[in-house]
Design a protein around this motif. Structure first.
Motif, PDB file in Angstrom:
ATOM      1  N   THR A 502     -12.391  -7.092 -51.388  1.00 42.59           N
ATOM      2  CA  THR A 502     -13.379  -7.701 -50.485  1.00 42.59           C
ATOM      3  C   THR A 502     -14.442  -6.674 -50.158  1.00 42.59           C
ATOM      4  O   THR A 502     -14.268  -5.467 -50.378  1.00 42.59           O
ATOM      5  N   SER A 505     -17.045  -6.394 -44.907  1.00 40.29           N
ATOM      6  CA  SER A 505     -16.882  -7.412 -43.854  1.00 40.29           C
ATOM      7  C   SER A 505     -15.602  -8.217 -44.010  1.00 40.29           C
ATOM      8  O   SER A 505     -15.269  -9.043 -43.159  1.00 40.29           O
ATOM      9  N   ALA A 507     -14.934 -10.271 -46.691  1.00 40.21           N
ATOM     10  CA  ALA A 507     -15.181 -11.490 -47.470  1.00 40.21           C
ATOM     11  C   ALA A 507     -15.064 -11.189 -48.958  1.00 40.21           C
ATOM     12  O   ALA A 507     -15.394 -10.104 -49.420  1.00 40.21           O
ATOM     13  N   ALA A 509     -16.591 -11.309 -52.159  1.00 42.13           N
ATOM     14  CA  ALA A 509     -18.003 -11.479 -52.511  1.00 42.13           C
ATOM     15  C   ALA A 509     -18.227 -11.676 -54.002  1.00 42.13           C
ATOM     16  O   ALA A 509     -19.359 -11.925 -54.420  1.00 42.13           O
ATOM     17  N   CYS A 527     -14.420 -17.858 -52.211  1.00 36.21           N
ATOM     18  CA  CYS A 527     -15.414 -16.840 -51.901  1.00 36.21           C
ATOM     19  C   CYS A 527     -15.705 -16.838 -50.404  1.00 36.21           C
ATOM     20  O   CYS A 527     -15.517 -17.839 -49.718  1.00 36.21           O
ATOM     21  N   GLY A 528     -16.181 -15.693 -49.935  1.00 40.40           N
ATOM     22  CA  GLY A 528     -16.370 -15.527 -48.500  1.00 40.40           C
ATOM     23  C   GLY A 528     -15.007 -15.461 -47.808  1.00 40.40           C
ATOM     24  O   GLY A 528     -14.149 -14.651 -48.170  1.00 40.40           O
ATOM     25  N   TRP A 529     -14.810 -16.343 -46.833  1.00 40.47           N
ATOM     26  CA  TRP A 529     -13.506 -16.413 -46.136  1.00 40.47           C
ATOM     27  C   TRP A 529     -12.724 -17.664 -46.548  1.00 40.47           C
ATOM     28  O   TRP A 529     -11.747 -18.036 -45.901  1.00 40.47           O
ATOM     29  N   GLU A 544      -5.618 -14.316 -39.930  1.00 40.86           N
ATOM     30  CA  GLU A 544      -7.036 -14.029 -39.708  1.00 40.86           C
ATOM     31  C   GLU A 544      -7.225 -13.031 -38.573  1.00 40.86           C
ATOM     32  O   GLU A 544      -8.033 -12.093 -38.683  1.00 40.86           O
ATOM     33  N   ARG A 548      -8.923  -9.318 -39.084  1.00 43.21           N
ATOM     34  CA  ARG A 548     -10.120  -8.898 -38.344  1.00 43.21           C
ATOM     35  C   ARG A 548      -9.848  -7.640 -37.530  1.00 43.21           C
ATOM     36  O   ARG A 548     -10.728  -6.778 -37.389  1.00 43.21           O
TER      37      ARG A 548
END
Length: 845
Positions: A502, A505, A507, A509, A527-529, A544, A548
């Motif tokens: 990732t 951030s 994610a 990408a 992709c992303g989250w 999650e 984070r």
């Protein structure tokens, strides 16, 4: 009309009617209710009666006249008296009879006056006593003679209230009924209920009739009951937050308090429960009877036991019930506080555990455990052949001791084993350990050793008893599994099954082939989250939040969660991610992987369950060996003791015969015990019966006739024996019947009854063995099928029982796919009920 006046009118033999001013009857006594109409008067006398009523109404004085009363054309002459009772008319009739009959009836009225429980007196207009019944004389603590001629004010305690009331009745001519008066007497404060009736003549009221009831005790009781009810309600309110169901019921078993936990447990609201009889509302099944529970509660003040209730939804519920009796200051029962705990799940678990224990008995036998016992006073040891074989002696060894055991222990484990034994001996504790031994055959083995102390009544250790089991294969398997796990973990750590990368951030990408291949997600989906969507919904929020947090603190990301595979199945994975830093120590990306650990978790769970089963099996085996050794040792001890007496001492013939007879009895008992143990061992070893079509009624008849020969002092009854064919083995079914009949004989006094009967009920053959013996206590009934269980050790010794008969009986019944149960009441007798299936093809009409 007061109850006293009504009671007096009901006692009259002649008819009496009370009507309102319009002539509508509002009361008729028993003698008057036999007439269909009112007034039941001869037509020629009707006008004369109406004229007399007008005179009485205008002058308020009673009148006497002769009337003909009757019905259906049959009339008799009655002396009738017409008077007013308040605004109402009172007609009393007395059939004209002989003087002897009248005198007899007067004597009956006088007896009623003398025996009436309420105080009665007649007073003149000056309130002097003209007549007093014994009840009033007792109330005033004076004799009847001491009343007559004296005024009411000279006799009664604190007469002011009563005198004022008497004058008011004399002046108004109206009765005063049910007046509550208070007095201070020599015995303290008291309450009386007084009713006054005017005695009228043409000149007005000429006296009074006085009816008195001392209600002091009733008032005190009512006050105490109200106080206690308020207190009980207050306590019930305080218990509203208690998690267990709390019920308060009065002396009639009616609910007076019902807390929120009871509403939740039974489904009835408080409004629905209040006033209901608890055992009717909940359809309670008692362990023996409701009367027995109530008797214990009354005698001891408390009761504790198991009950079966039925909820509003119809579900049966087993509860542990604790009940306490509440009493008032005078020792009277006023309420019962009942706390009920739902133990339905626990009871089901216990039943399941017993069933599992039965299925595992064969496994215990197959576990090949060795047992031993060491007498601490003589240091002599007993040991089984399997025990010796574990230590490398295929044909056994004569002598064994603790020191000899320690000589076989591997040097690396010796200090630990010695410390374990020293602690167990010093503290009288059990021991449980695993160690290596160097066996006599040169083989190094792992063993599991467990044991305990055999204690005297004084608490002193008499002997040590233990079990040993060769667990070499298990240890080797565990070691192999441990090494395999290490290799597996190393492989997982060295190679990522699902690799992902990732940006800083967190994610995804760019494309992640490994993630996509495993989860089946497309790049657009993950992709992303979007990768979070592949995580199990129950874990998604937690994962999650943890991810984070790691992103914020630059911590290594480690977590386990179920991840959806491309086939839709969730696999438990271990995720690990590491931040990759640039030259300025800033995170530029995260690299991580998910390892599939589903099989590892399953293996660890299976290993834990396997170890738990081994421990449970060993514990059960130890208990069985301990019980069996105790039962076998008892008769051997008696025989050995008698033999030593015969060898060492010169005994007279009587003592010698007694010793020989006792040894013979114990030898017979030992033989029976060994036979029972052999039967159980065959069953536990998986003995399969050869079932064939048999005539059950003939087998039971043979067993019954054989049992009849054993006793001439009992009454044998043979009930109906329906002709029934079942699938079974005749010899075992006969042994089953003999065991049940023999049990009935043992515990039925001479002259008692033993009855055998057989019926067909639907698709089952049901036979019962009833006796009129001493019965079985409720607390012992659930355990009677357990091996070596005896409710009364001394009784079992006298009867020669081994404690295995019912265990064998249950095994026989189960081998025939049937059920067996006992119904018993102490002092009444016991009934054994056996149900065997009847195959449809073998039913005999």
């Amino acid at each position: 009309m007061s109850p006293e006046v009504q009671q007096l009118l009901e006692s009259l033999t002649g008819p009496a009617w009370l009507s309102d001013p319009s002539g509508q009857v509002i009361y008729a006594n028993g003698a008057a209710r036999g007439y269909a109409v009112y007034p039941p008067i001869h037509p020629e006398d009707a006008a004369r009666l109406e004229n007399c009523w007008e005179q009485v109404t205008q002058g308020h004085d009673p009148l006497n006249l002769l009337l003909r009363l009757g019905q259906d054309g049959h009339y008799s002459r009655f002396d009738c008296r017409l008077s007013l009772l308040g605004p109402n008319r009172l007609l009393l009739g007395s059939e004209v009879e002989s003087r002897e009959t009248l005198e007899e009836r007067y004597s009956h009225l006088d007896a009623l006056f003398q025996d009436f429980p309420l105080g009665i007196a007649l007073l003149d207009s000056d309130l002097r006593y003209l007549e007093v019944n014994p009840a009033l004389a007792r109330f005033n603590h004076l004799s009847r003679a001491a009343h007559l001629g004296r005024t009411l004010g000279k006799v009664m305690w604190n007469p002011d209230q009563t005198l004022e009331l008497c004058h008011r009745v004399l002046q108004s001519g109206q009765p005063a009924l049910g007046q509550m008066l208070e007095f201070d007497t020599s015995e303290g404060h008291s309450y009386w209920e007084v009713s006054l009736y005017p005695i009228r003549s043409r000149a007005g009221a000429t006296g009074l009739g006085l009816v008195v009831e001392n209600i002091t005790q009733r008032s005190h009781i009512e006050h105490q009951l109200k106080t206690q009810a308020a207190l009980v309600q207050e306590r019930a309110d305080l218990l509203a937050l208690v998690r267990e169901a709390v019920i308060v019921r009065d002396s009639q078993s009616r609910v007076v308090a019902w807390n929120a936990a009871a509403e939740e447990q039974y489904g009835y609201s408080q409004a629905q429960a209040l006033g209901q009889v608890t055992h009717q509302l909940l359809q309670t099944r008692f362990p023996s009877s409701k009367e027995a529970v109530d008797q214990t509660l009354t005698q001891r003040g408390y009761w504790e036991g198991e009950l079966v209730h039925r909820t509003k939804a119809g579900r049966e519920q087993v509860v542990l019930s604790r009940q306490a009796l509440q009493k008032d200051g005078q020792g009277r029962s006023i309420a019962v506080l009942e706390v009920n705990i739902d133990i339905t799940k626990r009871k089901k678990a216990e039943l399941a555990l017993r069933e599992i224990g039965q299925r595992l008995r064969f496994v215990l036998e197959a576990a090949e455990m060795g047992d031993w016992e060491l007498d601490l006073s003589t240091q002599s040891a007993k040991h089984s052949l399997r025990h010796d074989q574990i230590f490398g002696y295929p044909n056994g060894v004569e002598e064994w001791s603790l020191q000899r055991f320690l000589e076989h222990v591997h040097p690396d484990d010796l200090e630990y084993v010695k410390a374990s034994f020293d602690y167990a001996l010093r503290q009288q504790k059990n021991w449980d350990f695993e160690c290596r031994i160097e066996a006599a055959d040169g083989v190094e083995r792992w063993i599991w050793a467990r044991g305990s102390h055999i204690l005297a009544e004084s608490g002193e250790s008499l002997a040590l008893a233990g079990l040993v089991q060769d667990i070499t294969e298990r240890r080797q398997s565990q070691e192999a599994l441990r090494r395999s796990e290490q290799r597996f973990r190393s492989l997982i750590e060295a190679s990522a099954q699902v690799v992902w990368v990732t940006d800083a951030s967190g994610a995804m990408a760019f494309p992640q082939p490994s993630w996509g291949n495993f989860t089946g997600q497309t790049y657009k989906e993950y992709c992303g989250w979007g990768w979070l969507e592949a995580i199990h919904p129950d874990y998604r929020e937690q994962v999650e939040a943890h991810w984070r947090n790691c992103l914020s603190n630059h911590n290594i990301y480690e977590i386990e969660y179920p991840l959806r595979r491309h086939d839709g199945q969730y696999r438990y994975t271990q995720a690990r991610g590491i931040p990759i830093l640039d030259d300025s120590a800033e995170v530029k990306e995260w690299v991580g992987f998910n390892s599939d650990i589903t099989e590892r978790n399953w293996a660890e769970k299976a290993l834990r369950e396997s170890e738990a089963r081994y421990r449970d099996l060993a514990e059960a085996q130890k208990r069985f060996v301990s019980d069996a050794s105790h039962e076998l040792r008892a008769p051997l001890t008696v025989i050995q003791g008698n033999l030593e007496l015969l060898q060492r001492f010169r005994m007279n013939k009587a003592d010698r015969d007694a010793a020989i007879a006792e040894s013979a009895r114990e030898s017979t008992r030992l033989g029976r015990l060994v036979g029972d143990l052999l039967s159980l061992a065959r069953g536990d070893a998986g003995l399969k019966l050869r079932l064939e079509q048999v005539q059950l009624d003939k087998i039971l008849l043979e067993a019954f006739e054989q049992s009849q020969q054993l006793s001439k002092t009992h009454r044998f009854e043979l009930g109906p024996l329906e002709s029934v064919l079942v699938q079974g083995e005749a010899d075992w079914l006969k042994q089953l019947a003999i065991i049940l009949l023999d049990n009935a004989l043992k515990y039925t006094p001479e002259g008692g009854m033993i009855r055998l009967e057989l019926h067909r009920e639907d698709t089952q053959a049901v036979f019962r063995v009833r006796d009129s013996g001493i019965g079985i206590a409720p607390e012992d009934l659930p355990h009677v099928f357990e091996r070596f269980y005896r409710a009364d050790e001394s009784r079992s010794q006298l009867s020669g029982g081994s404690g295995l008969g019912l265990s064998i009986a249950r095994w026989i019944v189960e081998q025939h796919s049937g059920t067996i149960g006992l119904e018993s009441q102490q002092g009444v007798g016991t009934t054994a009920i056996v149900r065997l299936p009847i195959e449809s093809g073998f039913q005999k009409e």
